[in-house]
Design a protein around this motif. Structure first.
Motif, PDB file in Angstrom:
ATOM      1  N   UNK A 136       0.820  -1.220   0.000  1.00 33.41           N
ATOM      2  CA  UNK A 136       0.000   0.000   0.000  1.00 33.41           C
ATOM      3  C   UNK A 136       0.852   1.267   0.000  1.00 33.41           C
ATOM      4  N   UNK A 137       2.132   1.153   0.381  1.00 35.76           N
ATOM      5  CA  UNK A 137       2.979   2.347   0.388  1.00 35.76           C
ATOM      6  C   UNK A 137       3.328   2.812  -1.028  1.00 35.76           C
ATOM      7  N   UNK A 138       3.602   1.870  -1.923  1.00 37.15           N
ATOM      8  CA  UNK A 138       3.890   2.244  -3.313  1.00 37.15           C
ATOM      9  C   UNK A 138       2.650   2.864  -3.968  1.00 37.15           C
ATOM     10  N   UNK A 139       1.440   2.260  -3.874  1.00 36.76           N
ATOM     11  CA  UNK A 139       0.247   2.924  -4.423  1.00 36.76           C
ATOM     12  C   UNK A 139       0.009   4.304  -3.818  1.00 36.76           C
ATOM     13  N   UNK A 140       0.301   4.467  -2.523  1.00 42.82           N
ATOM     14  CA  UNK A 140       0.099   5.765  -1.877  1.00 42.82           C
ATOM     15  C   UNK A 140       0.930   6.850  -2.541  1.00 42.82           C
ATOM     16  N   UNK A 141       2.118   6.481  -3.037  1.00 45.19           N
ATOM     17  CA  UNK A 141       2.980   7.450  -3.725  1.00 45.19           C
ATOM     18  C   UNK A 141       2.480   7.780  -5.126  1.00 45.19           C
ATOM     19  N   UNK A 142       1.650   6.910  -5.686  1.00 44.52           N
ATOM     20  CA  UNK A 142       1.159   7.122  -7.055  1.00 44.52           C
ATOM     21  C   UNK A 142      -0.232   7.740  -7.104  1.00 44.52           C
TER      22      UNK A 142
END
Length: 713
Positions: free
Chosen positions: A55-61
């Motif tokens: 979920x951290x990578x999607x949060x950045x996108x």
């Protein structure tokens, strides 16, 4: 239109830039893509398996803020500190903040300056309208999702209030994550959260870097002695000892400290200030060993815990798996040990009988006891509990290292599996055994089970043996327990292969408990191969640099670089930015923060090593020419003891020096005994004093070098 190729490419760039990794772990890329399509998901990955990145990578996108539900203040702080150290804007809302601080964080979220906001389930319920009414929430991540289920081992009623979020915002994507959930708990998580047709991502629960060992029936004094010896053999390694009671945490810590160790204890009876102090000391490597109840650890993302011990039997497999999972989160080899006695079972049964779910907790305790007493590969048992099948024995548990005798148990398994299927999988273990043995119990007759074909077909096997065989079948992945159906036994797809495709089943020959105990034998040694590796000196040098860097930054050392990354740096000895950036765990953000400093430290180390090597090399050259120690000292202008120290160092570094030119085996035996009693393995004087001057200093020094290189101390 959803551009998957673009999403994948961007996620890989973010992974390297912020986290320093070139590739995703299994399932991570697929999960990120699924989340970016705004679809619900349930993610099951082991502790240390990389759930947070999902979920951290999607949060950045994504536009807006990702709200992360987290159960503990310490867990939020640890996650946020880690993200901030990687250059990612994250914050938390909890009771430690002032109104002014909260207001500032909310304003930053509204302005799009924060990507991830961590909140507790209590806080999200209380501030529901503020968070979801005022912020552009792009994703809801529910961490430790098993807490929402009454079937889970850490049930938290306040988690069940989260269902209103999906009810109110049906289009908000939700990702639920957990490291410990059996099938019953997984289904309950989906129901309780109200998520719609989620895709379930089931990662492997296998943690091959963790060794598994169980010690049965060890007395209290022997247990304490073994633990003391083990910790002394790992003076630089962090570890956790889980105890059943607060009193035992304090007692064990005090006893270890009385023997010269530096440990602390942690339990729920301490004040919040005391708990925070102990936890911070452990996270920052100031205290390496903590004696704790299970209240400790859930909020810690410390990657360099090298070992975990259970002083007593845990109450269920889920808790045990989660707790040992706190070791080796960086992927490096780590040890786990479990001690238990009959007294543990008596105490835990009492706890279960006083709980709100007596039958469930007793059954889960029985599973934990069966794991501990089993003669089947322990990793197979753990994985089968979570629905994963391991085809081969792991080779990294005490059972595999001391394998028991097996026999072809296919017919026994077929009889039991047939009985289960003919009851339409509605019978408990006891009922299945009663059927096989031809019991006349009223309940059995009332259900008509006396008429099925397998009734009485196992009368030649006693009741307790049948129960053990069925436990083995559970561990082998043939049978599951349906906790939500009165603990009924269900067969798996693998079981159908045994019944209909003639798949063979190997069962372990049953032995008496007293015989089983004799098989357990443990010897605690250091990682000989690792300690003798040339890179280990640089690794230890960089660990000291990391501590100083972390103190200057006010963060835990493992957030600078974790052990796995630091070890790779020590092995490869990078000399440039390009070299350093090629190492896993070093991204642009990490390089900007620490790159130049660590390259400079490596250069300093190399220069110092070259100077050191030159003086030792001269000693070695003379040794090879056949000069005796006195002559070498005279020619080099140094005393004889220094020459012996050179020879000891050269031997440990792999040079062709024979220490037995100057010592004999009796010297080694005496020095080893002195080390075991005193705990000293570096300084020669305490050992000389203990041995009453009967072994000369130089013989002690060379004996220590031999024992260290051979991994005996």
């Amino acid at each position: 239109m959803f551009d998957i190729e673009n999403i994948v490419g961007k996620s890989h760039r973010l992974l390297k830039e912020y986290f320093g990794y070139d590739t995703f772990r299994p399932l991570q890329e697929e999960i990120v893509t699924h989340v970016m399509q705004k679809r619900d998901s349930l993610v099951l990955m082991p502790t240390g398996g990389g759930k947070s990145l999902c979920f951290q990578i999607p949060a950045l996108m994504m536009d807006g803020v990702t709200v992360v539900v987290s159960p503990l203040i310490s867990l939020m702080k640890d996650q946020v500190d880690g993200l901030n150290s990687n250059g990612i804007a994250a914050a938390f809302l909890n009771s430690t903040l002032t109104e002014e601080e909260e207001s500032k964080i909310m304003q930053q979220c509204r302005e799009g300056k924060i990507s991830l906001l961590y909140v507790s389930p209590e806080r999200i319920t209380r501030s529901f309208e503020t968070i979801f009414g005022m912020l552009n929430v792009s994703l809801l991540a529910v961490d430790e999702a098993h807490c929402i289920s009454s079937w889970g081992h850490d049930f938290r009623p306040e988690y069940q209030q989260l269902k209103w979020i999906k009810h109110t915002f049906p289009d908000l994507p939700v990702i639920a994550l957990t490291a410990t959930a059996d099938k019953t708990t997984r289904n309950d998580i989906i129901t309780q959260l109200g998520i719609r047709e989620p895709k379930i991502f089931l990662g492997s629960f296998n943690r091959p870097n963790l060794s598994l060992e169980v010690r049965v029936g060890v007395g209290a004094k022997d247990k304490d002695r073994e633990i003391l010896d083990y910790i002394r053999s790992r003076p630089n390694d962090a570890g956790i000892i889980y105890c059943m009671s607060r009193k035992s945490c304090e007692r064990l810590s005090a006893k270890l400290n009385s023997k010269g160790l530096h440990t602390d204890f942690y339990h729920a009876g301490l004040s919040a200030e005391q708990r925070g102090r102990v936890q911070d000391s452990f996270i920052n490597d100031d205290t390496l060993v903590i004696c704790a109840t299970v209240a400790f650890g859930m909020g810690i993302d410390k990657s360099n815990v090298r070992w975990v011990m259970h002083y007593n039997l845990p109450k269920n497999v889920e808790g045990y798996y989660q707790e040992i999972g706190r070791a080796g989160r960086d992927g490096l080899p780590s040890d786990t040990f479990l001690y238990f006695n009959l007294g543990d079972i008596i105490t835990l049964r009492k706890f279960a009988e006083e709980s709100g779910q007596v039958a469930l907790n007793l059954e889960k305790l029985a599973q934990m006891q069966a794991f501990s007493e089993s003669d089947i590969c322990r990793r197979k048992i753990l994985l089968s509990y979570f629905g994963e099948y391991l085809d081969k024995d792991c080779g990294n548990c005490d059972v595999c290292k001391n394998p028991p005798k097996k026999f072809d148990g296919t017919i026994i398994a077929q009889k039991a599996l047939s009985a289960m299927m003919r009851t339409k999988e509605n019978a408990s273990t006891q009922m299945v055994v009663d059927i096989l043995r031809g019991s006349q119990k009223k309940e059995l007759i009332d259900h008509g089970f006396h008429r099925i074909k397998t009734y009485g077909k196992g009368a030649d096997i006693v009741e307790d043996d049948w129960k053990q065989y069925i436990r083995q079948m559970m561990h082998l992945g043939l049978v599951e327990v349906a906790y939500d159906r009165n603990n009924a036994l269900r067969t798996t797809e693998l079981a159908r292969k045994v019944l209909f495709e003639d798949k063979k089943v190997g069962l372990v020959k049953l032995v008496a408990p007293e015989i089983r105990k004799k098989r357990f034998k443990v010897t605690y040694t250091k990682e000989q191969a690792q300690k003798s590796q040339p890179w280990n000196q640089l690794f230890e040098y960089l660990r000291k640099w990391r501590v100083e860097m972390a103190r200057n930054k006010g963060i835990p050392p493992y957030l600078v670089f974790n052990d796995a990354t630091l070890r790779e740096i020590a092995v490869s000895r990078p000399e440039s930015m390009i070299d350093l950036l090629s190492i896993s765990g070093v991204g642009k953000v990490k390089y900007d923060a620490y790159g130049e400093e660590i390259l400079e430290e490596i250069s300093k180390f190399k220069q110092a090593q070259r100077k050191t090597t030159s003086t030792y090399q001269l000693t070695f050259d003379m040794y090879q020419k056949g000069y005796d120690v006195a002559m070498i000292g005279q020619l080099r202008g140094m005393n004889v003891m220094t020459v012996y120290s050179h020879l000891a160092f050269l031997y440990q570094q792999g040079f062709a020096v024979d220490p037995f030119r100057y010592i004999d085996k009796e010297d080694v035996v005496q020095v080893l005994k002195a080390v075991q009693v005193t705990g000293e393995k570096l300084q020669t004087k305490p050992l000389y004093d203990f041995l009453r001057g009967e072994v000369d200093y130089y013989r002690i020094r060379l004996s220590l070098a031999y024992l260290s290189k051979e991994g005996k101390i």
